[in-house]
Scaffold this motif. Structure first.
Motif, PDB file in Angstrom:
ATOM      1  N   LYS A   1      23.314  76.369  95.153  1.00 27.50           N
ATOM      2  CA  LYS A   1      22.039  75.861  95.205  1.00 27.50           C
ATOM      3  C   LYS A   1      21.427  74.647  94.431  1.00 27.50           C
ATOM      4  CE  LYS A   1      17.656  78.415  95.987  1.00 27.50           C
ATOM      5  NZ  LYS A   1      17.472  78.025  97.464  1.00 27.50           N
ATOM      6  N   TYR A   2      21.672  74.778  93.107  1.00 31.48           N
ATOM      7  CA  TYR A   2      21.190  73.731  92.273  1.00 31.48           C
ATOM      8  C   TYR A   2      22.043  72.664  91.581  1.00 31.48           C
ATOM      9  CZ  TYR A   2      17.698  77.627  91.827  1.00 31.48           C
ATOM     10  OH  TYR A   2      16.557  78.465  92.465  1.00 31.48           O
ATOM     11  N   ILE A   3      23.375  72.763  91.803  1.00 34.31           N
ATOM     12  CA  ILE A   3      24.263  71.911  91.218  1.00 34.31           C
ATOM     13  C   ILE A   3      25.020  71.109  92.608  1.00 34.31           C
ATOM     14  CG2 ILE A   3      26.129  71.269  89.970  1.00 34.31           C
ATOM     15  CD1 ILE A   3      25.865  73.944  88.453  1.00 34.31           C
ATOM     16  N   SER A   4      25.209  71.701  93.720  1.00 37.46           N
ATOM     17  CA  SER A   4      25.877  70.771  94.748  1.00 37.46           C
ATOM     18  C   SER A   4      25.263  69.746  95.234  1.00 37.46           C
ATOM     19  CB  SER A   4      26.367  71.660  95.694  1.00 37.46           C
ATOM     20  OG  SER A   4      25.071  72.504  96.375  1.00 37.46           O
ATOM     21  N   THR A   5      23.860  69.740  95.506  1.00 36.30           N
ATOM     22  CA  THR A   5      23.056  68.774  96.154  1.00 36.30           C
ATOM     23  C   THR A   5      23.082  67.533  95.384  1.00 36.30           C
ATOM     24  OG1 THR A   5      21.941  70.504  97.503  1.00 36.30           O
ATOM     25  CG2 THR A   5      20.848  68.260  97.140  1.00 36.30           C
ATOM     26  N   PRO A   6      22.724  67.682  94.039  1.00 32.01           N
ATOM     27  CA  PRO A   6      22.732  66.309  93.295  1.00 32.01           C
ATOM     28  C   PRO A   6      24.041  65.803  93.016  1.00 32.01           C
ATOM     29  CG  PRO A   6      21.512  68.065  92.224  1.00 32.01           C
ATOM     30  CD  PRO A   6      22.196  68.639  93.241  1.00 32.01           C
TER      31      PRO A   6
END
Length: 326
Positions: free
Chosen positions: A206-211
């Motif tokens: 949720k918080y690491i993959s997108t960036p």
């Protein structure tokens, strides 16, 4: 290695189109290809253990792709069939098989419960592949089947957490896997660590993959994006294996978390070719691993047990379908 690759590819090229023309589907075609080249027919290949371990990544990737397609809106639409139909199917089927093993086969309650929970599940790989090929996945029956499979995939989490407790109660000392890093810990610690890793996968997705994917996308190198997608799947699979859980479960959860990502379609397109090839290889190795001497030796028992399994699961689903007005 190249000779083995030629054998596997040639078997698939010959058997799968014939099976498709006969209306049998590609899954049965791959299985027949494996049977033909296996050690009990043409004997072109031997033990399939190592190849199957490699090919199992096809199932892992398939569940990742399935997870990518599970957007919250679609899940909400299927909520009644997922929780109601899927939940009751797992519960009732598990109870029926538990009773059969405990009272008829006279097994211990721990073994009976483990067998009941296992037989309540189905092969997501075979069913989804068949539904997709026949174009049924978008129909109402296909959606209901998918809902049952989805609940089974979700039910794997508590089932996998419960199995070590059943094993400990029998004094087996946990999993026999030599790669399990937490097998020496108490049962409650294994469960806590398992849920902690699952929570970490969800939060990381949720918080690491997108960036990370945005950074990779800025390079404009398509092969690097594919590389990162494969790296993500394999890392999650390895982590899950190291704590004694199913690699497919971890990648499925990662796929669900990434279902709303802006890179969902790119991930699906990049993984699809690898998934298709490895899944086909997986079915071939399954076909080549069938122990025909044992089958012929125990033919009556095997046939009776398989027919019983199908009839019981069909009866449970039929009654539930009536209850849900299908």
């Amino acid at each position: 290695m190249l000779e083995m690759a030629v054998i596997y590819l040639a078997a698939a090229i010959i058997a799968v189109p014939i099976a498709k023309r006969l209306g049998l589907g590609s899954v049965l075609g791959y299985l027949l290809a494996g049977i033909l080249i296996g050690p009990f027919v043409l004997r072109l290949v031997g033990d399939q253990t190592d190849v199957m371990h490699f090919a199992e990544f096809g199932v892992v990737m398939m569940l990742f792709v399935v997870g990518l397609e599970l957007q919250p809106s679609r899940l909400w639409k299927l909520r009644h069939s997922i929780v109601g139909l899927g939940g009751l199917q797992v519960l009732v089927t598990a109870l029926v098989f538990f009773a059969a093993c405990y009272y008829i086969l006279d097994l211990r309650w721990e073994s009976s419960l483990a067998i009941g929970l296992m037989l309540a599940l189905s092969s997501t790989a075979i069913v989804l592949q068949t539904l997709t090929e026949k174009g049924w996945i978008k129909q109402e029956a296909g959606q209901n089947s998918f809902s049952v499979l989805l609940f089974q995939d979700i039910a794997v989490i508590p089932i996998l957490a419960l199995i070590p407790l059943l094993a400990f109660s029998e004094g087996n000392g946990g999993s026999a896997s030599h790669s399990n890093l937490i097998e020496h810990l108490p049962a409650y610690m294994q469960v806590l660590i398992s849920f902690g890793v699952i929570a970490g996968i969800i939060l990381g997705g949720k918080y690491i993959s997108t960036p990370l994917f945005r950074y990779i996308a800025e390079t404009h190198l398509r092969e690097l994006f594919t590389l990162v997608a494969l790296f993500l799947i394999i890392v999650i699979a390895v982590i899950m294996q190291k704590i004694g859980l199913s690699p497919a479960l971890g990648t499925f959860l990662a796929g669900v978390v990434l279902a709303e990502s802006e890179f969902r379609h790119e991930l699906e397109v990049d993984i699809e070719p690898f998934k298709g090839l490895l899944l086909g290889l997986f079915f071939i190795t399954v076909g080549a691993s069938i122990d025909f001497p044992l089958l012929f030796e125990q033919f009556t028992n095997v046939v009776m047990l398989v027919v019983g399994l199908i009839l019981i699961k069909a009866a449970v689903l039929y009654v539930l379908a009536l209850l849900f007005n299908m």
